[in-house]
Design an enzyme around this catalytic site. Sequence first.
Site, PDB file in Angstrom:
ATOM      1  N   LYS A 124      11.567  31.489  31.989  1.00  0.00           N
ATOM      2  CA  LYS A 124      10.854  32.422  32.872  1.00  0.00           C
ATOM      3  C   LYS A 124      10.142  31.607  33.930  1.00  0.00           C
ATOM      4  O   LYS A 124       9.825  30.438  33.702  1.00  0.00           O
ATOM      5  CB  LYS A 124       9.823  33.236  32.071  1.00  0.00           C
ATOM      6  CG  LYS A 124       9.394  34.513  32.737  1.00  0.00           C
ATOM      7  CD  LYS A 124      10.404  35.619  32.508  1.00  0.00           C
ATOM      8  CE  LYS A 124      10.085  36.882  33.256  1.00  0.00           C
ATOM      9  NZ  LYS A 124      10.961  37.991  32.819  1.00  0.00           N
ATOM     10  N   ASP A 164      11.923  39.986  38.320  1.00  0.00           N
ATOM     11  CA  ASP A 164      11.005  40.587  37.343  1.00  0.00           C
ATOM     12  C   ASP A 164       9.963  41.290  38.211  1.00  0.00           C
ATOM     13  O   ASP A 164      10.257  41.605  39.379  1.00  0.00           O
ATOM     14  CB  ASP A 164      10.376  39.509  36.437  1.00  0.00           C
ATOM     15  CG  ASP A 164       9.648  40.113  35.227  1.00  0.00           C
ATOM     16  OD1 ASP A 164      10.320  40.537  34.274  1.00  0.00           O
ATOM     17  OD2 ASP A 164       8.397  40.190  35.245  1.00  0.00           O
TER      18      ASP A 164
HETATM   19  P1  NDP Z   1       8.449  46.099  39.451  1.00  0.00           P
HETATM   20  O1  NDP Z   1       7.719  45.107  40.271  1.00  0.00           O
HETATM   21  O2  NDP Z   1       9.649  46.765  40.044  1.00  0.00           O
HETATM   22  O3  NDP Z   1       7.448  47.207  38.932  1.00  0.00           O
HETATM   23  C1  NDP Z   1       6.339  46.944  38.075  1.00  0.00           C
HETATM   24  C2  NDP Z   1       5.131  47.495  38.687  1.00  0.00           C
HETATM   25  O4  NDP Z   1       4.351  48.110  37.670  1.00  0.00           O
HETATM   26  C3  NDP Z   1       4.257  46.432  39.316  1.00  0.00           C
HETATM   27  O5  NDP Z   1       4.343  46.484  40.701  1.00  0.00           O
HETATM   28  C4  NDP Z   1       2.872  46.730  38.796  1.00  0.00           C
HETATM   29  O6  NDP Z   1       1.861  46.991  39.775  1.00  0.00           O
HETATM   30  C5  NDP Z   1       3.004  48.003  38.091  1.00  0.00           C
HETATM   31  N1  NDP Z   1       2.051  47.983  37.024  1.00  0.00           N
HETATM   32  C6  NDP Z   1       1.381  46.923  36.536  1.00  0.00           C
HETATM   33  N2  NDP Z   1       0.534  47.295  35.604  1.00  0.00           N
HETATM   34  C7  NDP Z   1       0.660  48.613  35.517  1.00  0.00           C
HETATM   35  C8  NDP Z   1       0.041  49.581  34.707  1.00  0.00           C
HETATM   36  N3  NDP Z   1      -0.885  49.241  33.809  1.00  0.00           N
HETATM   37  N4  NDP Z   1       0.415  50.836  34.826  1.00  0.00           N
HETATM   38  C9  NDP Z   1       1.353  51.171  35.694  1.00  0.00           C
HETATM   39  N5  NDP Z   1       1.961  50.305  36.507  1.00  0.00           N
HETATM   40  C10 NDP Z   1       1.624  49.044  36.406  1.00  0.00           C
HETATM   41  O7  NDP Z   1       8.862  45.385  38.071  1.00  0.00           O
HETATM   42  P2  NDP Z   1       9.978  45.762  37.033  1.00  0.00           P
HETATM   43  O8  NDP Z   1      10.207  47.218  36.982  1.00  0.00           O
HETATM   44  O9  NDP Z   1      11.111  44.839  37.272  1.00  0.00           O
HETATM   45  O10 NDP Z   1       9.298  45.290  35.665  1.00  0.00           O
HETATM   46  C11 NDP Z   1       8.548  46.155  34.819  1.00  0.00           C
HETATM   47  C12 NDP Z   1       8.509  45.588  33.408  1.00  0.00           C
HETATM   48  O11 NDP Z   1       9.854  45.464  32.909  1.00  0.00           O
HETATM   49  C13 NDP Z   1       7.902  44.192  33.260  1.00  0.00           C
HETATM   50  O12 NDP Z   1       7.267  44.078  32.002  1.00  0.00           O
HETATM   51  C14 NDP Z   1       9.136  43.281  33.283  1.00  0.00           C
HETATM   52  O13 NDP Z   1       8.886  42.049  32.648  1.00  0.00           O
HETATM   53  C15 NDP Z   1      10.108  44.134  32.490  1.00  0.00           C
HETATM   54  N6  NDP Z   1      11.523  43.839  32.643  1.00  0.00           N
HETATM   55  C16 NDP Z   1      12.122  43.788  33.880  1.00  0.00           C
HETATM   56  C17 NDP Z   1      13.479  43.540  33.977  1.00  0.00           C
HETATM   57  C18 NDP Z   1      14.189  43.524  35.281  1.00  0.00           C
HETATM   58  O14 NDP Z   1      15.394  43.261  35.285  1.00  0.00           O
HETATM   59  N7  NDP Z   1      13.544  43.809  36.398  1.00  0.00           N
HETATM   60  C19 NDP Z   1      14.292  43.287  32.789  1.00  0.00           C
HETATM   61  C20 NDP Z   1      13.582  43.432  31.542  1.00  0.00           C
HETATM   62  C21 NDP Z   1      12.252  43.688  31.508  1.00  0.00           C
HETATM   63  P3  NDP Z   1       0.647  45.921  40.088  1.00  0.00           P
HETATM   64  O15 NDP Z   1       1.385  44.852  40.802  1.00  0.00           O
HETATM   65  O16 NDP Z   1      -0.298  46.560  40.998  1.00  0.00           O
HETATM   66  O17 NDP Z   1       0.017  45.505  38.829  1.00  0.00           O
HETATM   67  O1  2IT Z   2      12.615  40.236  31.391  1.00  0.00           O
HETATM   68  C1  2IT Z   2      13.818  40.185  31.712  1.00  0.00           C
HETATM   69  O2  2IT Z   2      14.719  40.210  30.865  1.00  0.00           O
HETATM   70  C2  2IT Z   2      14.151  40.109  33.130  1.00  0.00           C
HETATM   71  N1  2IT Z   2      13.243  40.162  33.960  1.00  0.00           N
HETATM   72  C3  2IT Z   2      15.573  39.947  33.563  1.00  0.00           C
HETATM   73  C4  2IT Z   2      15.987  38.499  33.494  1.00  0.00           C
HETATM   74  C5  2IT Z   2      17.347  38.185  34.065  1.00  0.00           C
HETATM   75  O3  2IT Z   2      17.670  36.984  34.041  1.00  0.00           O
HETATM   76  O4  2IT Z   2      18.072  39.076  34.503  1.00  0.00           O
END
Ligand code: NDP
Ligand code: 2IT
Length: 444
Positions: A124, A164
Amino acid sequence: MNVEQILNNLEKKHPGEVEYLQAVREVLESIEDAYNQNPQFESAAIIERIIEPDRILTFKVPWTDDKGNVHVNLGYRVQFNNAIGPYKGGLRFHPSVNLSILKFLGFEQIFKNSLTTLPMGGAKGGSDFDPKGKSNAEVQRFCQSFMLELHKIIGPETDVPAGDIGVGGREIGFLYGMYKKLARENSGVLTGKGLSWGGSLVRPEATGFGCVYFAHEMLKTKGQDFKGKRVAISGFGNVAWGAALKVTELGGTVVTISGPDGYVYDENGISGDKINFMLELRASNNDVVKPYSYQFNVPFFEGKRPWEVKCDVALPCATQNELNGDEAKKLVENGCICVAEGANMPSTPEAIEVFHKNKILFAPGKASNAGGVATSGLEMSQNSMKLSWSAKEVDARLLEIMKNIHEQCVKHGKNEEGYVDYVKGANVAGFLKVANAMLDLGIY
Ligand code: NDP
Ligand code: 2IT
């Protein structure tokens, strides 16, 4: 050394790294039996070796804003474990980013990537850069400066970063552009790329889709599906978006999305154009969901999280530790039967305890959100073959992978009463594969 002694030593070595210690404890407690039954793991110090990253690169990221002021952020890449394949995992740009958070995410990624059935190790990275309110040109300059350092330790066969929180298609583009310039190659060194420059169809949707496919498999164990189910989702980013699309397609009603400002409750369902509006909100770089409530004339709950609403299924898709023990109790009281994590570690240990005590279906992120990285793995396969698969083909592979992860969880997590502890199942299945690979590879 037994698991408790190893944990105590780790706490002494890394005091204050709360998220990292929380993630390690969760894994070690649930693999304890498997570890004790395999003395060869102890003699090769597999646990002591798996809980420390192989290496961490920390670097400064200087960049210039549109007014000519110079800023300095911190950049990191935590390369955790490459026993089963190149280091693989996302980059997070968020002001809260620190080493503890990236070590927790990198550690989780080892087991998640192992579960995908694809050959990927765990890593990461990211920065404490805050994309909120930044112009396109500022984000571009930041990404270019970040890659000037990061490129030294990544490569298509060594370490393959992706997105992410705060890192989506736009950022991957700027990062990849600079990598190409420096490395003089076109390769699958990053995933989440745009379609015309090496990306895979379905990668943007994959984490959310995969999470819903997984939840569907869980519901099927109770003879149920998404039809007519009310689904509470948190977040409004990439993962929440994909999950909302798939829930709606399978006949469920998404009643909430949330941001750091609060949540919106839409009893008629967040579907169609309303889901597209989520993309606009995200792209605005303001990080608020409140405008949805004016746009569609629905209630907004300032400063609140969505776990107080009546729902059948909950999909936490925002961030770590966003669902606590009291909120878990509220969900159970309100009749929620299934919780599948779209985010990484959104449920606190107390919340997980409540779900387990009440025997509801609960899936940890490393199983239920693995569809994102799995599809990144499929993007790497396509890049290696210099071919592109159709959306139908990628989606079918994603579905198969999520079903396979579900089977692995059931195999290793089902107890005598027939209740499936998905936390244990995911951790044991993910661990055994990596631990056995480490044994085969020797100590170095
Ligand atoms: P995004 O940036 O697209 O969206 C996440 C958003 O959620 C952030 O901008 C953040 O805002 C907001 N957020 C933070 N805290 C809160 C809260 N308490 N309540 C509501 N919203 C909040 O990110 P992703 O959708 O990619 O990621 C979301 C989650 O999924 C993370 O935990 C990530 O690690 C996980 N994930 C993502 C993957 C991917 O491929 N993108 C794969 C697997 C897991 P702010 O910046 O203001 O805090
Ligand atoms: O938390 C996760 O699994 C991710 N943000 C995606 C990682 C990736 O290499 O696609």
